[in-house]
Design a protein around this motif. Structure first.
Motif, mmCIF file in Angstrom:
data_model
loop_
_atom_site.group_PDB
_atom_site.id
_atom_site.type_symbol
_atom_site.label_atom_id
_atom_site.label_comp_id
_atom_site.label_asym_id
_atom_site.label_seq_id
_atom_site.Cartn_x
_atom_site.Cartn_y
_atom_site.Cartn_z
ATOM 1 N N ALA A 9 0.810 -1.198 0.000
ATOM 2 C CA ALA A 9 0.000 0.000 0.000
ATOM 3 C C ALA A 9 0.844 1.249 0.000
ATOM 4 O O ALA A 9 1.909 1.272 0.539
ATOM 5 C CB ALA A 9 -0.876 0.003 1.234
ATOM 6 N N VAL A 10 0.348 2.365 -0.628
ATOM 7 C CA VAL A 10 1.122 3.574 -0.785
ATOM 8 C C VAL A 10 0.354 4.875 -0.995
ATOM 9 O O VAL A 10 -0.814 4.812 -1.174
ATOM 10 C CB VAL A 10 1.997 3.473 -2.015
ATOM 11 C CG1 VAL A 10 3.337 4.008 -1.701
ATOM 12 C CG2 VAL A 10 2.019 2.097 -2.566
ATOM 13 N N PRO A 11 1.109 6.250 -1.419
ATOM 14 C CA PRO A 11 0.444 7.501 -1.799
ATOM 15 C C PRO A 11 -0.064 7.609 -3.161
ATOM 16 O O PRO A 11 0.481 7.412 -4.001
ATOM 17 C CB PRO A 11 1.482 8.575 -1.686
ATOM 18 C CG PRO A 11 2.759 7.936 -1.758
ATOM 19 C CD PRO A 11 2.520 6.496 -1.298
ATOM 20 N N ALA A 12 0.914 10.951 0.046
ATOM 21 C CA ALA A 12 0.055 11.316 -0.077
ATOM 22 C C ALA A 12 -0.071 11.652 -0.769
ATOM 23 O O ALA A 12 -0.200 11.748 -1.407
ATOM 24 C CB ALA A 12 0.235 12.250 0.456
ATOM 25 N N LEU B 193 0.378 3.336 -3.997
ATOM 26 C CA LEU B 193 0.270 3.841 -2.646
ATOM 27 C C LEU B 193 1.662 4.043 -2.134
ATOM 28 O O LEU B 193 1.927 4.864 -1.301
ATOM 29 C CB LEU B 193 -0.451 2.825 -1.778
ATOM 30 C CG LEU B 193 -1.916 2.772 -2.089
ATOM 31 C CD1 LEU B 193 -2.634 1.900 -1.110
ATOM 32 C CD2 LEU B 193 -2.522 4.138 -2.088
ATOM 33 N N VAL B 194 2.529 3.233 -2.624
ATOM 34 C CA VAL B 194 3.905 3.381 -2.185
ATOM 35 C C VAL B 194 4.439 4.629 -2.797
ATOM 36 O O VAL B 194 5.305 5.263 -2.264
ATOM 37 C CB VAL B 194 4.740 2.196 -2.654
ATOM 38 C CG1 VAL B 194 6.173 2.391 -2.242
ATOM 39 C CG2 VAL B 194 4.197 0.915 -2.069
ATOM 40 N N GLY B 195 3.935 4.998 -3.946
ATOM 41 C CA GLY B 195 4.350 6.220 -4.569
ATOM 42 C C GLY B 195 3.129 6.803 -5.215
ATOM 43 O O GLY B 195 2.620 6.240 -6.143
ATOM 44 N N THR B 196 2.647 7.972 -4.787
ATOM 45 C CA THR B 196 1.430 8.500 -5.331
ATOM 46 C C THR B 196 1.511 9.926 -5.771
ATOM 47 O O THR B 196 2.075 10.731 -5.114
ATOM 48 C CB THR B 196 0.350 8.441 -4.279
ATOM 49 O OG1 THR B 196 0.544 7.316 -3.510
ATOM 50 C CG2 THR B 196 -0.986 8.407 -4.898
ATOM 51 N N SER B 197 0.902 10.290 -6.910
ATOM 52 C CA SER B 197 0.780 11.648 -7.335
ATOM 53 C C SER B 197 -0.218 11.760 -8.433
ATOM 54 O O SER B 197 -0.779 10.792 -8.842
ATOM 55 C CB SER B 197 2.064 12.241 -7.793
ATOM 56 O OG SER B 197 3.010 11.527 -8.235
ATOM 57 N N THR B 198 -0.417 13.015 -9.017
ATOM 58 C CA THR B 198 -1.378 13.151 -10.068
ATOM 59 C C THR B 198 -0.804 13.928 -11.202
ATOM 60 O O THR B 198 0.188 14.579 -11.096
ATOM 61 C CB THR B 198 -2.580 13.939 -9.587
ATOM 62 O OG1 THR B 198 -2.236 15.294 -9.663
ATOM 63 C CG2 THR B 198 -2.942 13.604 -8.202
ATOM 64 N N GLY C 241 -8.065 16.170 -5.733
ATOM 65 C CA GLY C 241 -7.293 14.967 -5.995
ATOM 66 C C GLY C 241 -6.433 14.555 -4.814
ATOM 67 O O GLY C 241 -6.082 15.381 -3.970
ATOM 68 N N LEU C 242 -6.087 13.267 -4.772
ATOM 69 C CA LEU C 242 -5.246 12.720 -3.705
ATOM 70 C C LEU C 242 -4.064 11.963 -4.287
ATOM 71 O O LEU C 242 -4.215 11.232 -5.271
ATOM 72 C CB LEU C 242 -6.033 11.738 -2.825
ATOM 73 C CG LEU C 242 -7.250 12.232 -2.057
ATOM 74 C CD1 LEU C 242 -7.845 11.063 -1.265
ATOM 75 C CD2 LEU C 242 -6.877 13.371 -1.134
ATOM 76 N N HIS C 243 -2.913 12.121 -3.631
ATOM 77 C CA HIS C 243 -1.743 11.297 -3.928
ATOM 78 C C HIS C 243 -1.275 10.766 -2.584
ATOM 79 O O HIS C 243 -1.205 11.516 -1.614
ATOM 80 C CB HIS C 243 -0.611 12.124 -4.533
ATOM 81 C CG HIS C 243 -0.923 12.656 -5.884
ATOM 82 N ND1 HIS C 243 -0.393 13.817 -6.367
ATOM 83 C CD2 HIS C 243 -1.724 12.165 -6.855
ATOM 84 C CE1 HIS C 243 -0.846 14.026 -7.590
ATOM 85 N NE2 HIS C 243 -1.660 13.039 -7.901
ATOM 86 N N LEU C 244 -0.938 9.500 -2.539
ATOM 87 C CA LEU C 244 -0.523 8.910 -1.265
ATOM 88 C C LEU C 244 0.682 8.006 -1.415
ATOM 89 O O LEU C 244 0.781 7.233 -2.366
ATOM 90 C CB LEU C 244 -1.691 8.089 -0.675
ATOM 91 C CG LEU C 244 -1.322 7.082 0.419
ATOM 92 C CD1 LEU C 244 -0.776 7.782 1.659
ATOM 93 C CD2 LEU C 244 -2.507 6.212 0.771
#
Length: 310
Positions: free
Chosen positions: A13-16, A35-40, A227-230
């Motif tokens: 699980a990962v990204p914020a 989730l380990v690496g999140t962005s938009t 939006g969400l990044h996690l």
């Protein structure tokens, strides 16, 4: 833009942070999707299949208002969801611990992220003031990043191979620093945060205005889409279902604290099955597949009017 995926392609699980794709800066963010690496972020001319999700409203009215186009032209986005200024650019029952103190022991309260936008016009309704919220796994709080305090920790998380594959922020600490400072120096449309669970910093988040991001060029954005990044930082916190639980709690917190927001969105890489599963667990629906500049993404949407059903 950083990835929006809560889980890395390895299954952790990962990204914020409707159909999502962001531009160059935004594009980088769009590349990340675990989730380990999140962005938009992403650059693609509305590569959304109107029938992909069965939700007609997601693919109608594709023309953005001129004022939003102007904002997007001036804005920017990082490859994993963070907006870079120099690049192209109902209320859920989230119980706020009323009887508990709003401050998190291990992370002292910090001032709001610097912004050129007056406080009364804050684009994200003062994330710094949202306070803690109860979750199934403990008391959770988003604390806006303070570079001098949080940079070493964020950089270490970004150098984990699982996160690096999506966020593309591995390497010297200044790589992560540039990414974070670009958001802090912006107009407030993106707020980087540390996720603190029961007093322990354990995740990195980016909360951003998707409708004001280059990503809005690639899906039928609505005013105040958020939006969400996690990125779940510690390896020991991955693979335990934390991503899905925290994504649900934070998405609902956004809807509580931002009454003008009707949808929370994310754009994980279509190859990142664990991340997509985490968003589905969190009550997001699979809206459509979207071609972004550097990846094919899945547009995940959590609707205010469906939050009690999903």
């Amino acid at each position: 833009m950083p990835p929006a995926d809560p889980i890395a392609s390895t299954g952790t699980a990962v990204p914020a942070t409707a159909d999502v794709n962001a531009a160059a800066g935004s594009d980088a963010r769009l590349n990340a999707g675990s989730l380990v690496g999140t962005s938009t972020g992403a650059d693609a001319d509305l590569g959304v299949d109107a029938g992909a999700s069965g939700h007609g409203e997601d693919t109608m009215d594709l023309r953005l208002p001129d004022e939003l186009l102007a904002l997007i032209a001036d804005g920017s986005s990082d490859s994993h969801g963070s907006r870079r200024p120099d690049e192209d650019t109902a209320q859920p029952s989230v119980s706020i611990a009323a009887t508990r103190e709003a401050s998190v022991p291990s992370v002292p309260s910090v001032p709001s992220v610097p912004s050129v936008v007056p406080a009364e016009d804050d684009l994200l309704d003062r994330v710094a003031d949202w306070g803690p919220t109860d979750t199934p796994v403990g008391l959770f709080q988003l604390v806006p990043v303070r570079v001098e305090r949080d940079l070493p920790l964020i950089s270490r998380w970004m150098n984990d191979p699982a996160a690096a594959a999506f966020w593309e922020l591995s390497g010297p600490q200044n790589v992560t620093e540039d990414h974070v400072l670009a958001q802090l120096a912006g107009d407030g449309r993106s707020v980087p945060c540390i996720g603190v669970l029961d007093g322990t910093p354990m995740s990195y988040w980016e909360i951003y205005r998707a409708d004001l991001d280059p990503l809005a060029r690639h899906y039928p954005a609505r005013p105040h889409d958020t939006g969400l990044h996690l990125l779940v930082g510690a390896v020991t916190d991955r693979g335990r279902g934390l991503g899905g639980l925290l994504l649900r709690s934070v998405a609902d917190l956004v809807l509580v604290r931002r009454p003008s927001c009707a949808r929370v969105i994310a754009e994980p890489d279509i190859r990142n099955i664990p991340s997509i599963a985490a968003f589905l667990t969190a009550g997001f629906r699979f809206s459509a597949e979207v071609d972004l500049p550097d990846k094919r993404a899945v547009l995940m949407v959590r609707d205010r009017h469906l939050r009690h059903l999903l």
